[in-house]
Write a protein that holds these residues in place. Structure first.
Motif, PDB file in Angstrom:
ATOM      1  N   GLU A 196      63.044  54.488 -29.264  1.00 24.58           N
ATOM      2  CA  GLU A 196      62.284  53.627 -30.162  1.00 24.58           C
ATOM      3  C   GLU A 196      62.997  52.290 -30.351  1.00 24.58           C
ATOM      4  OE1 GLU A 196      59.234  52.805 -33.223  1.00 24.58           O
ATOM      5  OE2 GLU A 196      59.385  53.813 -31.283  1.00 24.58           O
ATOM      6  N   ARG A 197      64.330  52.302 -30.356  1.00 21.80           N
ATOM      7  CA  ARG A 197      65.078  51.060 -30.555  1.00 21.80           C
ATOM      8  C   ARG A 197      64.802  50.061 -29.428  1.00 21.80           C
ATOM      9  NH1 ARG A 197      69.781  49.179 -28.785  1.00 21.80           N
ATOM     10  NH2 ARG A 197      70.312  51.116 -27.727  1.00 21.80           N
ATOM     11  N   ILE A 198      64.595  50.570 -28.233  1.00 24.18           N
ATOM     12  CA  ILE A 198      64.312  49.702 -27.086  1.00 24.18           C
ATOM     13  C   ILE A 198      62.826  49.397 -26.979  1.00 24.18           C
ATOM     14  CG2 ILE A 198      64.329  49.546 -24.561  1.00 24.18           C
ATOM     15  CD1 ILE A 198      66.887  51.186 -24.573  1.00 24.18           C
ATOM     16  N   MET A 199      62.003  50.461 -27.062  1.00 25.10           N
ATOM     17  CA  MET A 199      60.587  50.316 -26.769  1.00 25.10           C
ATOM     18  C   MET A 199      59.742  49.897 -27.964  1.00 25.10           C
ATOM     19  SD  MET A 199      60.705  50.780 -23.631  1.00 25.10           S
ATOM     20  CE  MET A 199      58.943  50.589 -23.394  1.00 25.10           C
ATOM     21  N   PRO A 240      59.968  47.460 -30.332  1.00 28.02           N
ATOM     22  CA  PRO A 240      59.599  46.039 -30.408  1.00 28.02           C
ATOM     23  C   PRO A 240      58.639  45.614 -29.300  1.00 28.02           C
ATOM     24  CG  PRO A 240      61.961  46.336 -30.736  1.00 28.02           C
ATOM     25  CD  PRO A 240      61.428  47.661 -30.280  1.00 28.02           C
ATOM     26  N   ILE A 241      58.780  46.221 -28.119  1.00 25.42           N
ATOM     27  CA  ILE A 241      57.889  45.880 -27.006  1.00 25.42           C
ATOM     28  C   ILE A 241      56.484  46.410 -27.260  1.00 25.42           C
ATOM     29  CG2 ILE A 241      57.443  46.309 -24.546  1.00 25.42           C
ATOM     30  CD1 ILE A 241      60.494  46.380 -24.154  1.00 25.42           C
ATOM     31  N   LEU A 242      56.404  47.668 -27.701  1.00 25.95           N
ATOM     32  CA  LEU A 242      55.097  48.275 -27.938  1.00 25.95           C
ATOM     33  C   LEU A 242      54.373  47.599 -29.094  1.00 25.95           C
ATOM     34  CD1 LEU A 242      55.910  52.068 -27.414  1.00 25.95           C
ATOM     35  CD2 LEU A 242      54.712  50.516 -25.862  1.00 25.95           C
ATOM     36  N   SER A 243      55.129  47.135 -30.092  1.00 28.15           N
ATOM     37  CA  SER A 243      54.486  46.487 -31.238  1.00 28.15           C
ATOM     38  C   SER A 243      53.681  45.263 -30.808  1.00 28.15           C
ATOM     39  CB  SER A 243      55.538  46.081 -32.274  1.00 28.15           C
ATOM     40  OG  SER A 243      56.356  45.025 -31.783  1.00 28.15           O
ATOM     41  N   LYS A 244      54.063  44.649 -29.676  1.00 30.37           N
ATOM     42  CA  LYS A 244      53.373  43.459 -29.179  1.00 30.37           C
ATOM     43  C   LYS A 244      52.422  43.776 -28.024  1.00 30.37           C
ATOM     44  CE  LYS A 244      57.466  40.714 -30.338  1.00 30.37           C
ATOM     45  NZ  LYS A 244      58.576  39.901 -29.792  1.00 30.37           N
ATOM     46  N   HIS A 289      49.021  44.169 -19.267  1.00 26.16           N
ATOM     47  CA  HIS A 289      49.598  42.876 -18.912  1.00 26.16           C
ATOM     48  C   HIS A 289      50.671  42.462 -19.912  1.00 26.16           C
ATOM     49  CE1 HIS A 289      46.583  42.507 -15.809  1.00 26.16           C
ATOM     50  NE2 HIS A 289      45.627  42.747 -16.705  1.00 26.16           N
ATOM     51  N   HIS A 290      50.420  42.695 -21.182  1.00 29.05           N
ATOM     52  CA  HIS A 290      51.424  42.366 -22.191  1.00 29.05           C
ATOM     53  C   HIS A 290      52.667  43.229 -22.017  1.00 29.05           C
ATOM     54  CE1 HIS A 290      48.796  40.156 -25.379  1.00 29.05           C
ATOM     55  NE2 HIS A 290      48.515  39.784 -24.140  1.00 29.05           N
ATOM     56  N   PHE A 291      52.442  44.507 -21.752  1.00 30.97           N
ATOM     57  CA  PHE A 291      53.563  45.431 -21.606  1.00 30.97           C
ATOM     58  C   PHE A 291      54.460  45.048 -20.432  1.00 30.97           C
ATOM     59  CE2 PHE A 291      54.997  49.400 -19.433  1.00 30.97           C
ATOM     60  CZ  PHE A 291      56.041  49.709 -20.300  1.00 30.97           C
ATOM     61  N   LEU A 292      53.868  44.786 -19.277  1.00 28.41           N
ATOM     62  CA  LEU A 292      54.644  44.558 -18.062  1.00 28.41           C
ATOM     63  C   LEU A 292      55.369  43.209 -18.042  1.00 28.41           C
ATOM     64  CD1 LEU A 292      52.250  46.074 -15.369  1.00 28.41           C
ATOM     65  CD2 LEU A 292      54.324  47.089 -16.340  1.00 28.41           C
ATOM     66  N   LYS A 293      54.997  42.293 -18.917  1.00 28.34           N
ATOM     67  CA  LYS A 293      55.669  40.993 -18.904  1.00 28.34           C
ATOM     68  C   LYS A 293      56.956  40.998 -19.740  1.00 28.34           C
ATOM     69  CE  LYS A 293      53.456  38.701 -22.863  1.00 28.34           C
ATOM     70  NZ  LYS A 293      52.591  37.590 -23.290  1.00 28.34           N
ATOM     71  N   HIS A 294      57.164  42.040 -20.537  1.00 26.99           N
ATOM     72  CA  HIS A 294      58.360  42.102 -21.388  1.00 26.99           C
ATOM     73  C   HIS A 294      59.598  42.433 -20.561  1.00 26.99           C
ATOM     74  CE1 HIS A 294      56.671  41.571 -25.399  1.00 26.99           C
ATOM     75  NE2 HIS A 294      55.632  42.285 -25.001  1.00 26.99           N
ATOM     76  N   ARG A 295      60.738  41.970 -21.059  1.00 27.26           N
ATOM     77  CA  ARG A 295      62.007  42.200 -20.367  1.00 27.26           C
ATOM     78  C   ARG A 295      62.865  43.197 -21.148  1.00 27.26           C
ATOM     79  NH1 ARG A 295      63.500  38.326 -16.548  1.00 27.26           N
ATOM     80  NH2 ARG A 295      61.985  36.612 -16.332  1.00 27.26           N
ATOM     81  N   ILE A 296      63.634  43.990 -20.399  1.00 28.64           N
ATOM     82  CA  ILE A 296      64.615  44.875 -21.015  1.00 28.64           C
ATOM     83  C   ILE A 296      65.900  44.824 -20.188  1.00 28.64           C
ATOM     84  CG2 ILE A 296      62.911  46.471 -21.986  1.00 28.64           C
ATOM     85  CD1 ILE A 296      63.579  48.418 -19.740  1.00 28.64           C
ATOM     86  N   ASN A 297      67.000  45.222 -20.792  1.00 29.18           N
ATOM     87  CA  ASN A 297      68.272  45.293 -20.082  1.00 29.18           C
ATOM     88  C   ASN A 297      68.301  46.544 -19.213  1.00 29.18           C
ATOM     89  OD1 ASN A 297      69.891  42.986 -21.089  1.00 29.18           O
ATOM     90  ND2 ASN A 297      69.570  43.973 -23.070  1.00 29.18           N
TER      91      ASN A 297
END
Length: 370
Positions: free
Chosen positions: A116-119, A121-125, A140-148
């Motif tokens: 949840e700590r990683i995903m 913030p991404i899922l909220s958008k 499209h919104h999901f796949l444009k996000h970046r993660i380490n």
């Protein structure tokens, strides 16, 4: 889970560089025995699979694929991703499936994509409400996000470590459950095989403890059904006895008290032996007693912990709890109950066995906190 902070060779990557959405339909290769329950990731029993459109209303989920499960809960505010680590199968078309583009380590991504700590913030958008209890994800919104993301070699190391930790935690949880079961079963088994246990009234092996010596500097204790004796200063951030402390009972090490308060853990009250203090003051409303001459105190405590005496205690209750939360069981009535006990030497032997089981429970609870 703080590895990202310390590893400098991780890089930020778009999720679109790691995953692609797939809509692979079943062409008859998978039957109902390969229906995957996404929420808990297992193959559903055939008799519980309701769909009659397994070839047209399902997506194929390959080993390593991730599926979005959109039901929010207290741990996952926006839903969550679940990785398939059980094998190829089919899922309802309600679950969008994403597949790795390049090489990856399944064990690493199984945990990373679920955090949840990683995903969060991404899922909220990236989600939209579907008007019911499940969220939908905008591809499209999901796949444009970046993660380490670490390199493949680091993924394998981390994945292996996390897998080993999961195995260890599962093992300890099973051991803890077994030891707790053994603790409650020990009395029933031992009593069954021992033919020389006697039916005794509690007052035949006990003497009453009451009054005090006027020393108000002694620790003041209270009983918790879950944790036993607790210092009032620690539990309530101060001594709550007030003027009533003068009427408290002086309890010595090895003596017992029965707290006849009703609780979820102990419907008919609970009994504890004083162990961690040489002397202490305890509430007068507790029924305090000494069995050291005729019985082993820890055996009596453990006997009450099995809830075997509850049947006797239940007979004594003419009405519910009083306004102060205590059951209507006075000292004489409590002492009139009948319990089954072996010879004192056997009590001591059994207590040592239970002590060992209890120590094991404590050890494994420290390893795996509740």
């Amino acid at each position: 889970m703080m590895l990202v902070v310390f590893l400098v060779d991780w890089e930020q990557r778009k999720l679109g560089d790691e995953f692609v959405k797939v809509n692979e339909r079943n062409n008859g290769q998978f039957a109902k025995d390969k229906w995957i329950s996404v929420a808990k990731m297992y193959f559903q029993s055939v008799d519980k699979v309701q769909s009659n459109n397994i070839d047209t209303r399902t997506y194929v989920m390959r080993m390593g694929d991730i599926a979005f499960e959109g039901h929010p809960n207290k741990d996952f505010r926006f839903g969550r991703f679940v990785a398939n680590d059980i094998g190829d199968g089919v899922v309802s078309e309600l679950f969008p499936i994403y597949r790795h583009i390049g090489k990856y380590d399944l064990e690493y991504w199984k945990y990373a994509i679920h955090l949840e700590r990683i995903m969060g913030p991404i899922l909220s958008k990236s989600i939209t409400s579907s008007g019911n209890s499940s969220n939908k994800i905008n591809e499209h919104h999901f796949l444009k996000h970046r993660i380490n993301v670490p390199n493949l070699n680091e993924q394998r190391k981390i994945g292996h470590l996390l897998k080993e930790l999961e195995i260890a935690l599962t093992l300890h949880q099973r051991i803890t459950s077994y030891v707790e079961w053994a603790f409650h079963s020990a009395f029933f088994f031992i009593e069954k095989v021992m033919y020389d246990w006697e039916q005794r009234k509690l007052d035949e092996i006990s003497t009453r403890v009451r009054g005090n010596n006027g020393d108000m500097t002694l620790p003041t204790l209270t009983i918790s059904a879950a944790m036993g004796w607790l210092n009032q200063k620690e539990r309530f951030s101060g001594n709550i006895a007030g003027a009533e402390q003068e009427n408290y009972t002086l309890l010595s090490k090895g003596q017992l008290s029965y707290n006849h308060g009703n609780s979820k853990l102990a419907k008919y009250g609970t009994v504890f032996t004083l162990e961690n203090y040489q002397k202490a003051l305890v509430p007068r409303v507790y029924h305090s007693f000494d069995v050291s001459t005729a019985a082993n105190p820890k055996f009596i405590e453990y006997l009450f912990a099995t809830r075997k005496p509850d049947r006797e205690l239940r007979k004594l209750i003419s009405s519910g709890a009083r306004m102060d939360g205590l059951l209507n069981i006075n000292y004489d009535a409590f002492m009139s109950i009948t319990i089954s006990v072996p010879m004192k030497e056997e009590q001591e032997r059994i207590s040592r066995i239970i002590d060992g089981l209890n120590d094991s429970i404590t050890l494994h609870q420290r390893i795996v906190p509740p």
